[in-house]
Design a protein around this motif. Structure first.
Motif, mmCIF file in Angstrom:
data_model
loop_
_atom_site.group_PDB
_atom_site.id
_atom_site.type_symbol
_atom_site.label_atom_id
_atom_site.label_comp_id
_atom_site.label_asym_id
_atom_site.label_seq_id
_atom_site.Cartn_x
_atom_site.Cartn_y
_atom_site.Cartn_z
ATOM 1 N N PHE A 137 0.812 -1.217 0.000
ATOM 2 C CA PHE A 137 0.000 0.000 0.000
ATOM 3 C C PHE A 137 0.848 1.273 0.000
ATOM 4 C CE2 PHE A 137 -4.022 -1.787 -0.134
ATOM 5 C CZ PHE A 137 -5.014 -0.830 0.054
ATOM 6 N N VAL A 138 2.135 1.171 0.282
ATOM 7 C CA VAL A 138 2.986 2.367 0.363
ATOM 8 C C VAL A 138 3.058 3.123 -0.969
ATOM 9 C CG1 VAL A 138 5.336 3.203 0.802
ATOM 10 C CG2 VAL A 138 4.267 1.555 2.373
ATOM 11 N N PRO A 139 3.298 2.470 -2.114
ATOM 12 C CA PRO A 139 3.320 3.235 -3.376
ATOM 13 C C PRO A 139 1.980 3.922 -3.670
ATOM 14 C CG PRO A 139 4.313 1.077 -3.688
ATOM 15 C CD PRO A 139 3.680 1.069 -2.320
ATOM 16 N N TYR A 140 0.884 3.262 -3.326
ATOM 17 C CA TYR A 140 -0.454 3.840 -3.502
ATOM 18 C C TYR A 140 -0.594 5.095 -2.636
ATOM 19 C CZ TYR A 140 -5.670 3.694 -3.317
ATOM 20 O OH TYR A 140 -7.017 3.963 -3.365
ATOM 21 N N LEU A 141 -0.168 5.010 -1.398
ATOM 22 C CA LEU A 141 -0.220 6.148 -0.491
ATOM 23 C C LEU A 141 0.640 7.301 -1.021
ATOM 24 C CD1 LEU A 141 -1.489 6.975 2.220
ATOM 25 C CD2 LEU A 141 0.543 6.058 3.339
#
Length: 159
Positions: A137-141
């Protein structure tokens, strides 16, 4: 249902959300979007489709891995995490409608802040259940953080 089936179901679901969002986005990108002022850091239009496709796949994998934990002793924690996942996915789709469908950058800006908060909460819940899912989820965030700045800049330049 096994882990890979759950991952596949959620990847397909996320990609479907992306596809239906693109039905609102595409016409506006060809007609309205070229007519508004954009900041110098606005990426080229061709970049958005591969970035979002990658992010939707990563979201689906993350969600599928968390969903797979539903049979563990943390069933209630998983259910709550999956509710946050569903809400952020719905907010993701809503942003396209507000920005491109209604052509309302201010309303989209308010909504993208809510979306960012829901992504962050989903990340927190996911990382507690499955660290790898949280990391997915980090790249999405990060992308939605950039999109928030971009959205705010577009609103500011066009008010």
């Amino acid at each position: 249902m096994n882990k890979y089936t759950r991952i596949l179901v959620l990847v397909v679901t996320c990609l479907a959300v992306g596809y239906f969002s693109s039905l609102v986005t595409r016409p506006a990108v060809e007609s309205w979007f070229p007519t508004i002022q954009k900041p110098s850091f606005n990426p080229p239009n061709w970049l958005f489709a591969p970035v979002w496709t990658t992010l939707y796949i990563m979201m689906g994998i993350a969600g599928g891995l968390v969903w797979h934990e539903i049979d563990s002793s943390r069933k209630e924690e998983v259910k709550k995490a999956m509710k946050f996942f569903a809400i952020q996915l719905a907010l993701n789709a809503l942003w396209s409608y507000l920005f491109f469908g209604l052509k309302n950058p201010l309303l989209a800006l308010v909504e993208i802040v809510l979306l960012w908060l829901m992504i962050y909460e989903t990340y927190i819940k996911f990382v507690r259940i499955n660290k790898f899912s949280g990391y997915l989820f980090v790249p999405y965030l990060l992308w939605v953080s950039f999109a928030t700045v971009l959205n705010a800049s577009i609103w500011w330049l066009n008010q």
